[in-house]
Design an enzyme around this catalytic site. Structure first.
Site, PDB file in Angstrom:
ATOM      1  N   HIS A  67       0.823  -1.204   0.000  1.00 38.78           N
ATOM      2  CA  HIS A  67       0.000   0.000   0.000  1.00 38.78           C
ATOM      3  C   HIS A  67       0.871   1.273   0.000  1.00 38.78           C
ATOM      4  O   HIS A  67       0.581   2.248  -0.691  1.00 38.78           O
ATOM      5  CB  HIS A  67      -0.928  -0.042   1.219  1.00 38.78           C
ATOM      6  CG  HIS A  67      -1.666   1.226   1.468  1.00 38.78           C
ATOM      7  ND1 HIS A  67      -1.284   2.121   2.445  1.00 38.78           N
ATOM      8  CD2 HIS A  67      -2.746   1.765   0.858  1.00 38.78           C
ATOM      9  CE1 HIS A  67      -2.109   3.155   2.425  1.00 38.78           C
ATOM     10  NE2 HIS A  67      -3.012   2.971   1.484  1.00 38.78           N
ATOM     11  N   GLU A  70       2.170   1.841  -3.400  1.00 43.84           N
ATOM     12  CA  GLU A  70       1.097   2.405  -4.233  1.00 43.84           C
ATOM     13  C   GLU A  70       1.075   3.935  -4.101  1.00 43.84           C
ATOM     14  O   GLU A  70       1.046   4.664  -5.104  1.00 43.84           O
ATOM     15  CB  GLU A  70      -0.244   1.788  -3.809  1.00 43.84           C
ATOM     16  CG  GLU A  70      -1.476   2.404  -4.453  1.00 43.84           C
ATOM     17  CD  GLU A  70      -2.547   2.745  -3.431  1.00 43.84           C
ATOM     18  OE1 GLU A  70      -2.887   3.936  -3.310  1.00 43.84           O
ATOM     19  OE2 GLU A  70      -3.061   1.825  -2.750  1.00 43.84           O
ATOM     20  N   HIS A  71       1.129   4.434  -2.862  1.00 45.69           N
ATOM     21  CA  HIS A  71       1.143   5.889  -2.661  1.00 45.69           C
ATOM     22  C   HIS A  71       2.349   6.530  -3.358  1.00 45.69           C
ATOM     23  O   HIS A  71       2.241   7.552  -3.999  1.00 45.69           O
ATOM     24  CB  HIS A  71       1.231   6.215  -1.167  1.00 45.69           C
ATOM     25  CG  HIS A  71      -0.089   6.288  -0.482  1.00 45.69           C
ATOM     26  ND1 HIS A  71      -0.478   7.392   0.236  1.00 45.69           N
ATOM     27  CD2 HIS A  71      -1.114   5.411  -0.399  1.00 45.69           C
ATOM     28  CE1 HIS A  71      -1.682   7.175   0.742  1.00 45.69           C
ATOM     29  NE2 HIS A  71      -2.089   5.980   0.381  1.00 45.69           N
ATOM     30  N   GLU A 142      -4.433   8.038   7.352  1.00 47.15           N
ATOM     31  CA  GLU A 142      -5.328   7.096   6.665  1.00 47.15           C
ATOM     32  C   GLU A 142      -5.650   5.931   7.611  1.00 47.15           C
ATOM     33  O   GLU A 142      -6.808   5.510   7.731  1.00 47.15           O
ATOM     34  CB  GLU A 142      -4.663   6.586   5.376  1.00 47.15           C
ATOM     35  CG  GLU A 142      -5.605   5.751   4.519  1.00 47.15           C
ATOM     36  CD  GLU A 142      -4.962   5.291   3.199  1.00 47.15           C
ATOM     37  OE1 GLU A 142      -3.785   5.594   2.960  1.00 47.15           O
ATOM     38  OE2 GLU A 142      -5.673   4.608   2.433  1.00 47.15           O
TER      39      GLU A 142
END
Lengths: 429, 425
Positions: A67, A70-71, A142
């Protein structure tokens, strides 16, 4: 370029495997204004332990790294890739799941340029220590946002009760602590291992001319150099078929308790069409008993054990699978107890011809409705493709199912040691 | 760009909107009932769709009604309540598979319309009211829904912001109803409310899909006819900001929710509405916006920081999820971004790019059946009907100066912060 024609659905998909191994699928929808493109790697949060390319020894990377990567792919040395899409009036996004990381855009003009930006930014990483540090604050917020969401906590808590060792039990974004350990070198290691074109799928659906689009993609890929396709060596811990905790709970500041009943599914033996059949049968059986037309739903609702928030889902993927039923309840203990009993009762249940026809019709209708969305087609086609299933086979497979299949499934589905109950209880203080 | 193909027919007691398109494998039917937003009867209005979807005289219980829908190839039936400015709109939606994609040759669409009609106009009646068992159970369900809004912190913070900001205005009313009204609602009283809604609300029916127009017109007359259809639009009140209101509330949360409410004094149909769209795009509407770039990318304070505007009431809302200790910093960064907008601190290029994004968004929305219906309904009730190409021309004409003027028209009204028990403010 190969043409896959699906008569009944009136759809046509163009397929080609590039020289570097990238698989490309195009679905032309000239009646739509929009085009949707999604570039997916078969790599997600569960792929934590693997042998990096060119190395002999296995490594285990920090939780949440897929993840995090991905950012960070959006950030380049000189710019943020969001702005590249913005300049074309397009919108971009990305997501990470247990088994996939996907980058996507949607646009109504300059489609070719958008496809090129998508391919180019994903295939050109730039990670620096500084930008990795900066991202930690954003991702921490997040994670905090999810920490305050009771639905997410109950979903994940159930999975954590089902699994002993398997990394499916690790939160996709990791924890505020685990992400602190991530370095730029870790990101490159994961990138090089999992973002080779041969581990990726591009799906574009919408308003464009397929031949020209395929040419553009081919040229783009041929202009780039990649090492030969590596064999990816992933490793997962031994996972028992029994659940980790039969009962577990957390406290949160919620107004109403939540109770979830989880079933650990054994997917090790399933591949391709078998997996699809299992997914369809479990979902049709759940619909039959636990949707608003079902006898179990009716009983639970009348007894005030559940309300409108009651939901169920089955997710089967490479390496793991689960079914989760539940929602808000004023009597969470009684609800969990009764749902567990009901699941056990399924063993001796049988569905009539007439009722099964109704469930097949319902499933067909659900599928057709979903096909209105190009996002659904592109996501789901990619997902099924990595599992060896063709999305448009869903319809013939539903039609082929019989009451015998359903009864057989009912008989063997639920095993005593494969059920967990997880509750979110209102905070007592 | 085929928004103009809408066929609008003034029928007996309703307006029928037929939208033929080949985009979908289904046919979507939406019935919208509109009445002025007011405190009296609001909980009845929230409860009603729940009750109507449970049983009809023909299908007297949930299982029977749901089974009938399933047999029609899983026809989907749903409803929702929303505010359109200071009007309260209840929408009933049905989505049916287009027969052309099925192997059977059954008249699915007509059967589905018949069922839709039953749900709306022939609900199960017991004595002079609805079925008491259903009403009692649905009251519990609604109570539950009202109580649990607090569990979704983003919606809760938004609701609290509206409670404070629009305290004296109908807009602050909760479309999901109020707990204190529950004891008074009987099956008979609810039925009375239902009758007044059926008789007095403004009704619009949309049918969209690959369909035969004359067939739709014929069957619609069989199923939707009422005595009359009178427009009952309630024009939203406009309140000037006197002073900025700052509110801090504390709950058990990990993340603080910073929500800020501004007044734009611009509504759908106004000449400067297009400038507001571009303003919002540059300020907080997209990932390229000032809020995203500064609160998130530059200062790493949040995962999300964005703005949106309410078209009928003239509000602009900013929302962000931050660490409780970062309140002052996040707030001042947001205020600085608004100042920058007022000072014209953005480029011509950004204006052009944002126009493209807004147009892209509009076109994408119209690819979706419910999205297109919402756009058309929006226009209809604002009396600002316009084909899509004209709409797009207006967006294209917005200049940097227009956006600056818009920014200077916007006024901060309320800053709301939902934070942890021990966190800073």
């Amino acid at each position: 370029m190969e043409e896959l024609v699906y008569q009944q659905m009136k759809e046509k998909v163009y397929k080609e495997t590039m020289d570097n191994g990238l698989q490309v699928f195009l679905l032309s929808k000239p009646e739509m204004a929009k085009t949707f493109g999604i570039f997916t790697t078969n790599y997600g949060s569960i792929d934590q332990t693997f042998t990096p390319i060119g190395k002999d020894e296995k490594v285990t990377v920090p939780e949440g790294i897929a993840h995090f990567l991905e950012h960070k792919l959006f950030e380049k040395e000189d710019r943020d890739v969001f702005q590249d899409f913005t300049k074309l009036g397009a919108s971009a996004n990305a997501f990470t799941s247990f088994t996939k990381t996907a980058y996507l855009f949607s646009a109504t003009s300059q489609i070719e340029k958008n496809v090129e930006i998508l391919l180019n930014f994903v295939q050109d990483p730039y990670f620096s220590e500084e930008s990795v540090e900066k991202e930690k604050g954003i991702i921490a917020q997040e994670i905090r946002m999810y920490d305050d969401q009771p639905d997410w906590r109950s979903f994940f808590g159930t999975i954590q009760s089902l699994y002993h060792e398997h990394p499916v039990k690790v939160d996709i974004a990791g924890t505020v602590d685990s992400i602190q350990k991530i370095t730029k070198d870790d990101l490159y290691t994961c990138y090089e291992t999992f973002y080779h074109p041969s581990n990726m799928v591009l799906f574009v659906a919408g308003n464009f001319e397929p031949e020209a689009m395929m040419n553009l993609i081919r040229e783009n890929q041929n202009s780039k150099e990649f090492p030969p396709a590596p064999e990816i060596n992933r490793s997962y811990p031994e996972e028992p078929t029994s659940v980790y905790k039969a009962e577990n709970s957390i406290e949160m500041p919620v107004t109403t308790a939540k109770a979830m009943v989880g079933v650990k599914e054994n997917v090790s033996e399933l591949s391709g069409k078998e997996l699809l059949r299992a997914e369809l049968l479990s979902s049709m059986i759940l619909d039959y008993y636990f949707s608003k037309s079902g006898k179990f739903y009716e009983e639970l609702y009348k007894e005030d054990l559940i309300d409108d928030s009651f939901q169920y889902e089955t997710e089967l993927d490479r390496q793991f699978g689960f079914t989760i039923l539940g929602g808000d309840s004023r009597k969470p203990d009684a609800m969990a107890k009764r749902v567990k009993e009901m699941l056990h009762e399924l063993k001796v249940e049988s569905i009539s011809e007439e009722d099964f026809t109704r469930m097949k019709r319902k499933k067909i209708g659900q599928f057709m409705r979903a096909l209105n969305s190009m996002e659904f087609i592109a996501n789901q086609f990619t997902h099924y493709h990595t599992l060896g299933v063709d999305l448009f086979d869903v319809l013939p497979v539903i039609e082929s199912l019989t009451t015998k299949d359903a009864d057989e499934y009912l008989k063997h589905w639920i095993k005593d040691e494969a059920i967990s109950v997880f509750q979110v209880k209102p905070q007592t203080t | 760009m085929k928004i103009t193909e809408e066929k609008l027919l003034n029928k007996q007691g309703y307006r029928l909107h037929i939208l033929p398109t080949k985009k979908y494998k289904t046919i979507t039917i939406v019935a919208k009932f509109k009445a002025p937003l007011k405190r009296e009867g609001i909980t009845e209005r929230a409860l009603l769709p729940h009750v109507l979807q449970k049983a009809t005289n023909e299908h007297p219980n949930v299982r029977s009604l749901q089974s009938a829908l399933e047999n029609l190839y899983g026809t989907a039936l749903s409803s929702d309540g929303s505010k359109k400015g200071e009007n309260h709109v209840i929408s009933f939606r049905m989505e049916v598979v287009n027969e052309a994609y099925l192997n059977d040759q059954e008249p699915i669409l007509e059967e589905a319309l018949k069922l839709f009609n039953e749900v709306l106009f022939d609900p199960k009646k017991v004595g002079e009211g609805f079925d008491p068992e259903i009403v009692n159970r649905e009251k519990q369900t609604l109570e539950q829904k009202i109580t649990s809004i607090k569990d979704d912190k983003m919606s809760y913070a938004n609701m609290r912001l509206m409670d404070h900001m629009c305290e004296e205005e109908p807009y602050a009313l909760h479309v999901h109803g109020y707990l204190e009204d529950m004891p008074e609602i009987t099956p008979e009283k609810l039925y009375e409310y239902y009758q007044s809604m059926i008789a007095g609300d403004m009704l619009d029916v949309y049918v969209i899909g690959d369909l035969d127009e004359s067939f739709i017109e014929k069957v619609a007359d069989d199923y939707f006819t009422r005595d009359q259809n009178e427009d009952n639009d309630q024009v939203s009140t406009i309140k000037k900001v006197k002073q900025v209101n700052e509110v801090v509330e504390r709950e058990e949360v990990n993340q603080g929710k910073l929500h800020m409410g501004y007044r734009t004094y611009t509504k759908f149909g106004d000449d400067d509405y297009y400038a507001l769209q571009i303003f919002n795009g540059i300020f907080g509407g997209f990932p390229s916006s000032k809020l995203f770039m500064n609160v998130r990318e530059k200062h790493s304070l949040a995962y999300y920081a964005a703005s949106r505007f309410e078209s009928h009431k003239g509000l602009l809302l900013v929302f962000s999820g931050i660490d409780p200790k970062d309140y002052d910093q996040a707030k001042s960064i947001i205020l600085e971004q608004m100042e920058a907008m007022k000072n014209g601190d953005f480029s011509e290029e950004q204006v052009e790019e944002t126009k493209q994004q807004v147009i892209n968004q509009l076109q994408e929305t119209m690819d979706n059946a419910n999205g297109l219906i919402e756009v058309l309904y929006h226009q209809m009730i604002s009396g600002a009907e316009m084909p899509a190409n004209e709409l797009i021309d207006h967006i294209k004409k917005v200049s940097k100066q227009d956006v600056i003027e818009m920014a200077n028209k916007i006024e901060l009204d309320t800053v709301y912060f939902l934070t942890s028990k021990e966190g800073g403010e």
